[in-house]
Design a protein around this motif. Structure first.
Motif, PDB file in Angstrom:
ATOM      1  N   ARG A 171       1.210   2.299   6.424  1.00  0.00           N
ATOM      2  CA  ARG A 171       1.188   1.485   5.214  1.00  0.00           C
ATOM      3  C   ARG A 171       0.189   2.094   4.246  1.00  0.00           C
ATOM      4  O   ARG A 171      -0.944   2.398   4.612  1.00  0.00           O
ATOM      5  N   THR A 173      -2.591   2.488   1.554  1.00  0.00           N
ATOM      6  CA  THR A 173      -3.739   1.687   1.133  1.00  0.00           C
ATOM      7  C   THR A 173      -4.378   2.206  -0.153  1.00  0.00           C
ATOM      8  O   THR A 173      -5.091   1.453  -0.826  1.00  0.00           O
ATOM      9  N   LYS A 174      -4.139   3.482  -0.471  1.00  0.00           N
ATOM     10  CA  LYS A 174      -4.764   4.055  -1.667  1.00  0.00           C
ATOM     11  C   LYS A 174      -3.941   5.244  -2.121  1.00  0.00           C
ATOM     12  O   LYS A 174      -3.479   6.045  -1.297  1.00  0.00           O
ATOM     13  N   ASN A 187      -4.715   9.569   7.148  1.00  0.00           N
ATOM     14  CA  ASN A 187      -5.203   8.261   7.589  1.00  0.00           C
ATOM     15  C   ASN A 187      -6.701   8.136   7.333  1.00  0.00           C
ATOM     16  O   ASN A 187      -7.363   9.092   6.901  1.00  0.00           O
ATOM     17  N   VAL A 226      -3.489   6.257   4.079  1.00  0.00           N
ATOM     18  CA  VAL A 226      -2.603   5.300   4.734  1.00  0.00           C
ATOM     19  C   VAL A 226      -3.301   4.696   5.954  1.00  0.00           C
ATOM     20  O   VAL A 226      -4.280   5.251   6.463  1.00  0.00           O
ATOM     21  N   ARG A 227      -2.767   3.586   6.404  1.00  0.00           N
ATOM     22  CA  ARG A 227      -3.219   2.935   7.632  1.00  0.00           C
ATOM     23  C   ARG A 227      -2.044   2.880   8.587  1.00  0.00           C
ATOM     24  O   ARG A 227      -0.976   2.375   8.247  1.00  0.00           O
TER      25      ARG A 227
END
Length: 896
Positions: A171, A173-174, A187, A226-227
């Motif tokens: 997902r 995140t930035k 990540n 991402v996560r």
């Protein structure tokens, strides 16, 4: 002379029979005996009359059932928690397609493209997507690449992921998810460790050439952070779509293809269509893959519980020993009842069978109560965890099979514990009916028991001597520890059996040596010593269980201390500095490199040293002039023979393997050859293992210069000036800036951090702590045995305490006497256990890791001994309170 009366035929058990009464039956009517009149009924009645004795007998068995089923509940909670938290293959994945090398490429599939039929390339991925009922299919890649742009070696895992949709494992995140060539998202781990952000650039080092011996640089741009939703994603990783990543890596295909099917399509039918469309593939359901991943995670997490289960056997064995002792005491208290049963015709066999049945009933009840208690506690654990901020999942329900097995197993343990006491009690003489009770001590045992104990001790000694004879020397890499550990376990088991058999004969001599201070503190102390020494069999049966706990805990702490010392040495050898600088082609380094590195404030302890190749017989070894005292973790370096300090000219320190090959130790002379010239040296010390940086011999700098070695350094080592990730990152940049200048060429730096070593050290401590806690259950069982024995002893010695009170002994003195007796059980057990455990721990250290120095943790062992004495004394507080309340008037009463 009176004539015998004949039975009146006119009377029946119901009354006189009149003329109109029915005829008497032909068979005589026997009045049924009350159930208490049978042997088994008599024992059952005794249980009902005195339930406290049965409860005392069942205490240790109840604890054993509780801890065993508690381990089962812990396994259930752990499994439920891991499965609830684990995330691997996305839930939307219906099918997983992988290449199956075991299947041929023949088939009636529609795909007929060229290339390797077993590769999942873009063409085969497109063929899968065309199958009706396939909603989505994405290719997965699990690869990685070293990173350039820094003198410090770094590595980045690479994974293919669509970045969005139901099949995505990450997902954003930035920033943005990459699209196009030479773009990656990373990540949080990669962003933190490599100081990356959207817009940063990375250099991937990819193999080049037919043999892959060349290297090409691939520049990529970081577009986002991402996560990952995957539980196991804890390493620095880069992500991109499948086609972009295959182009970036030059890969020929995918590791696997995740498929999401249409809800109306049957997965089994689609799996068969995929096999026909793309021959040579294996298709599994997503549920099967997720279950396999989750159960693998559970298996990895439950390894520690498997270790716990092994040591639970020790606690169960201790419970059997305590139960045997309490059964013996309880049966001895009922000697009059048993003798009366013998007087009225009960045989020894029937009496023993009744006592065994009684023990089985007690064991089954204890097992049921212990299992229910463990289940109740286990059911409360998730709620309590949530109240304290934890997150544990509740088990699915009561594991019925394990519960039944625990109850039945406890009953079986009770039968094993009661067999010997029941056989002894069943041989009671009818004349014993004239007595009120017996001590149940058993004295010191017969000559047969002593002979068997000496035989077991001799066998244990012979096996231990054989294990010691087979110990390898440091550097002997061909040693198999399995045989040595087998001998160790067999010898230890025989030694403990000898302790059980000879224990009653050891009590009084040990008391004579250990209880001298206690005899001088007053009448209570002298009476306590006399009370324990007057019942050596009972004292031994309780102290042996305490000794078992002391032996195992002391051995574990001693082995841990020795392995920790060796672990510090291993860390000093494996990672003696943060950075080690060597030239890329093996040539000497620039002599000014060390000075340039010292100019950076971000670096500290910069040391340069030389190496040279010497000949030892027909073998080549490495000699270095590294000063072992200058290592950052030099405190972890130890010598097996000799001393590492003040290495004088003409002396040498040798690693374990080469010292073993040459058969030398400190003080011996060795002759090596350097450039076909002999070099004579005196061994100053030998190491217990390998030497730092792969060197085998360590000499002063003047000795290496006198041999004619080059003056330029072969390696330069340095540490980060500040601890922590930021200090290390600044040190890396300083090293990179020094090495990437135009005058430095292509030097390489190997970052040898101690993170992995610290993790292994933490694992060792965690495992040892867990073992000590589990072995503490043995001490808990022993404490329960002390409390039970003290309680039964107080009941048995009521008249004795009353007489002491009548003679003027105060309540406080009686209380201190009983408490001191219980404390003496801890003293005896601690001395016997440590005396048995320390030699075996020394042997265990030599077997498991011969290079480890044997280290005796005196402070920890003293704390264990003191804790044993305190907890056994505390176990006698309540029985001592009851004894202190004994009235002097019972001295003239017949008390049972």
């Amino acid at each position: 002379m009176s004539t015998p009366r004949t039975p009146d035929s006119s009377r029946t058990p119901e009354g006189p029979r009149g003329p109109g009464a029915p005829a008497a039956p032909s068979a005589p009517i026997r009045a049924s005996r009350p159930w208490r009149a049978t042997v088994l009924g008599s024992q059952a009645a005794e249980l009902l009359r005195r339930p406290g004795r049965s409860l005392a007998t069942a205490t240790s068995l109840l604890i054993a059932a509780f801890v065993v089923f508690g381990a089962v509940m812990a396994q259930q909670i752990l499994s439920a928690t891991v499965i609830a938290r684990f995330h691997g293959t996305p839930e939307a994945v219906s099918l997983v397609v992988t290449a199956d090398d075991s299947e041929g490429s023949e088939g009636s599939g529609a795909f007929d493209g060229s290339g390797d039929d077993d590769a999942l390339d873009d063409a085969r991925l497109a063929a899968i997507r065309k199958i009706p009922g396939i909603a989505e299919a994405v290719g997965r890649i699990d690869d990685g690449s070293p990173l350039g742009g820094s003198a410090v070696e770094r590595y980045l895992r690479l994974s293919a992921d669509p970045g969005s949709g139901e099949l995505a494992e990450v997902r954003l995140t930035k920033g943005t998810y990459p699209s196009g060539r030479n773009r990656l998202a990373v990540n949080a781990q990669a962003a933190r460790e490599y100081h990356l952000a959207p817009g940063s650039t990375l250099t991937l080092l990819r193999p080049e050439g037919e043999d892959g011996d060349g290297t090409r640089e691939v520049k990529v741009r970081v577009t986002g952070i991402v996560r990952s939703t995957a539980t196991e994603d804890t390493k620095p990783t880069g992500y991109a779509s499948g086609p972009a990543l295959t182009a970036l890596l030059g890969a020929s295909g995918y590791t696997a293809v995740d498929v999401r099917t249409d809800t109306r399509a049957a997965p089994a039918d689609l799996a068969e269509r995929i096999r026909r469309a793309v021959p040579g593939t294996q298709v599994r359901s997503g549920d099967e893959v997720r279950d396999e991943e989750a159960h693998q995670a559970v298996k990895e997490a439950s390894d520690l519980l498997d270790l716990v289960a092994v040591f639970l056997v020790v606690a169960v064995g201790a419970a059997v020993l305590v139960a045997t002792s309490t059964f013996r005491i309880v049966f001895a208290r009922r000697v009059r009842q048993l003798a009366l049963l013998r007087t009225i015709g009960a045989t020894s066999r029937r009496l023993a069978a009744a006592l065994v049945v009684e023990g089985a009933v007690v064991g089954l009840l204890a097992g049921a109560l212990g299992t229910l208690a463990a289940w109740g506690c286990g059911s409360l654990v998730p709620a309590l965890s949530e109240a304290f901020g934890g997150d544990l999942s509740a088990p699915a329900g009561l594991p019925l099979t394990e519960a039944v097995l625990t109850v039945l197993g406890t009953g079986l343990l009770a039968v094993l514990a009661v067999v010997s006491p029941s056989l002894s009690a069943s041989r009671v003489s009818p004349l014993q009916a004239l007595r009120t009770s017996a001590s149940g001590d058993g004295g010191t045992g017969g000559l047969g028991r002593a002979a068997l104990g000496l035989l077991c001790a001799a066998a244990a000694g012979l096996l231990a001597l054989q294990g010691h004879h087979d110990l390898p020397e440091p550097g002997d890499t061909g040693y198999d520890p399995v045989t040595g550990l087998t001998l160790l376990v067999a010898s230890g088991g025989l030694a403990f059996l000898a302790l059980v058999l000879l224990g009653p004969r050891l009590v009084r001599p040990l008391l004579a040596a250990l209880a001298v201070p206690l005899r001088r503190v007053g009448a209570a102390g002298r009476l306590a010593v006399a009370g324990v020494g007057g019942a050596p069999g009972r004292a031994a049966s309780v102290s042996v269980v305490v000794a078992l706990g002391a032996c195992l805990i002391g051995s574990t702490l001693t082995c841990l201390s020795s392995l920790e010392a060796y672990d510090r040495y291993r860390q000093a050898v494996a990672a003696p500095a943060d950075f080690a600088l060597t030239s890329g082609d093996g040539k000497p380094l620039d002599g000014a490199l060390a000075a340039d590195l010292r100019a950076h404030r971000e670096l500290a302890d910069v040391t340069a040293f030389r190496t040279a190749e010497v000949v030892e017989g027909r073998l080549t070894a490495t000699m270095a002039d590294l000063d072992l005292s200058t290592l950052r973790s030099g405190v972890g370096l130890t010598a097996r023979t000799g001393s590492l300090g003040h290495l004088a000219p003409g002396h040498v320190v040798i690693d374990a393997e080469h010292a073993h090959t040459l058969g030398v130790r400190a003080g011996d002379r060795v002759t090596l050859r350097f450039k076909d010239r002999p070099v004579h040296l005196t061994v100053a010390a030998t190491l217990p293992g390998e030497g730092p940086y792969g060197a085998n011999y360590f000499v002063p700098a003047g000795t290496l210069t006198g041999m004619g070695a080059a003056t330029a350094p072969s390696m330069v080592v340095a540490d980060a000036a500040q601890d922590g990730p930021d200090g290390r990152a600044r040190a890396q940049r300083a090293v990179t800036a020094t090495l990437t200048g135009p005058e430095r060429g292509d030097g390489r730096v190997l970052a040898e951090g101690t993170d992995g070593q610290d993790s292994e050290s933490d694992d060792l401590r965690t495992m040892a702590t867990t073992v000590v806690l589990v072995l503490g259950l043995t001490v808990l069982v022993a404490v329960a045995g002390v409390a039970t024995t003290a309680s039964l002893t107080v009941v048995e010695r009521t008249r004795e305490f009353g007489l002491l009170r009548a003679l003027g002994l105060g309540t406080g003195s009686v209380h201190r006497m009983v408490t001191a007796e219980c404390a003496l059980y801890g003293v005896l057990g601690g001395v016997l256990g440590l005396a048995l455990g320390i030699p075996y721990s020394w042997l265990a250290v030599g077997i498991v890791e011969t290079a480890a120095p044997f280290t005796l943790p005196t402070a920890r062992l003293a704390a264990v001994f003191a804790a044993l004495v305190l907890v056994t004394a505390a176990a006698g507080l309540l029985p001592a309170l009851r004894a202190a309340r004994t009235s002097p008037t019972v001295a003239v009463a017949q008390a049972e």
